[in-house]
Design an enzyme around this catalytic site. Sequence first.
Site, PDB file in Angstrom:
ATOM      1  N   CYS B  89       1.013  -1.326   0.077  1.00 21.14           N
ATOM      2  CA  CYS B  89       0.131  -0.439   0.076  1.00 21.14           C
ATOM      3  C   CYS B  89       0.573   1.188   0.104  1.00 21.14           C
ATOM      4  O   CYS B  89       0.632   2.324   0.822  1.00 21.14           O
ATOM      5  CB  CYS B  89      -1.256   0.003   1.055  1.00 21.14           C
ATOM      6  SG  CYS B  89      -0.292  -0.577   2.661  1.00 21.14           S
ATOM      7  N   GLY B  90       1.785   1.172  -0.474  1.00 26.70           N
ATOM      8  CA  GLY B  90       2.741   2.387  -1.101  1.00 26.70           C
ATOM      9  C   GLY B  90       3.788   2.878   0.537  1.00 26.70           C
ATOM     10  O   GLY B  90       4.037   1.429   1.181  1.00 26.70           O
TER      11      GLY B  90
END
Lengths: 135, 290
Positions: B89-90
């Site tokens: 998720c980054g």
Amino acid sequence: MLPEKIHLEIVTPQRRVIDKDVDEVILPGAEGSFGVRPGHAALLAGLAPGVAVSRSAGQEEVMAISSGYVEVQPDRVVVLAETCEKSEEIDVDRARRRLQEIEGEVSKTAEADPDLMRFRMMKHLARLQASGHSR
Amino acid sequence: MANNTRDLKRRIRSVKNTAQLTGAMKMVSAAKLRRAQEQMMSSRPYAAALERVIGDVARRVSPELHPLLSGRELNTVDLVLIAGDKGLCGAFNANVIKAAEVARREHDAAGRRVEMTLIGKKAGEYYRRRPEILVREFFADAFREIDYTFAADLAGTLTDRFLAGETDGVFLVYNRFRTTISQIVTVTPIIPLQSLAGQANEEKDAVEYLYEPAAAELMRGLVPRFVSFQLYQAMLESVAAEHGARMAAMDNATRSAEDMISSLTLKMNRARQAAITTELIEVVSGAEAL
């Protein structure tokens, strides 16, 4: 001159139930029901399970509140309710069933906490009352 | 040459698979985001109203009325870090952990003892590799079904620690949801509530309230509720932010995969064309030689 309307906001953890100007609101205080009109003195009160009514321009809205708090200021009322159901949303059969279950519990167990039992029953009685049904 | 086209074809196929995977994950995150966002948005008005009410009251009553209303010198602090259970998720987890570390080092430098409470597996993994840092409690899988009781229990524990003098302040570090693609890492004090009572003297002329029942009893109910609800709301925000971050990360990944596919396809077509041209030249020059 007192303002003619008072802003009523009723919120529960799940949603915002009401957010509008009304003429008057009646709330089930922990120490008895009370009405609030524009210009009411600042007040902080606990709420007991019961029926709340808001009136504006001849229109009446009836709700069942389980418990919570209310903050009143001359121009606004903020109700923090655990739950709040409008009369048309109430599931009458479910309230009746729950009430019977609780009564059953009360008659079976002697050691049940009477205050807790009363509180739980009041919640459902308020729902029945708000939906315009008696027992 | 023929070998080269076959290699390229194989690479294109593998990138296509990746794109399909990230595309699917993006869709899943989008669906989860919608649910989380709904839940978060629907409890925001309550959280805001509760904060306003308690602020109004805290300004009027004396801090002695509730032990959580007055602060003391910070010797020990609790940091509550809310990260995610999963990656991909980054920078979602990295950012919030970094912020927690900055806060922790600041307190450390000021000579305060810091105890960490971790929510989310990613936070747990980070601090497992750093055994020198004191972790008081770690929760995994708290986000699957976000439960008010969980927040209330943890808030109760933290409150008890404050009342027993085991900690002098509790700070919450989490990702606050702003938009789908942007989260703000937020560090906020949740215990004591002195920031609310802080402005007490500025509004001396404020109207006194009527209390029903007495103010002390009302505060006994309101204050713990406020602490729990802040924690609960932070968890809802963090989950929505996480799904948003994952959706954005997967969207980026899908897009880069698509770029890669088109550049590889171009390369492959060129290689194939070159092979055909070479073959033609060979045939033609072979014919000429006859």
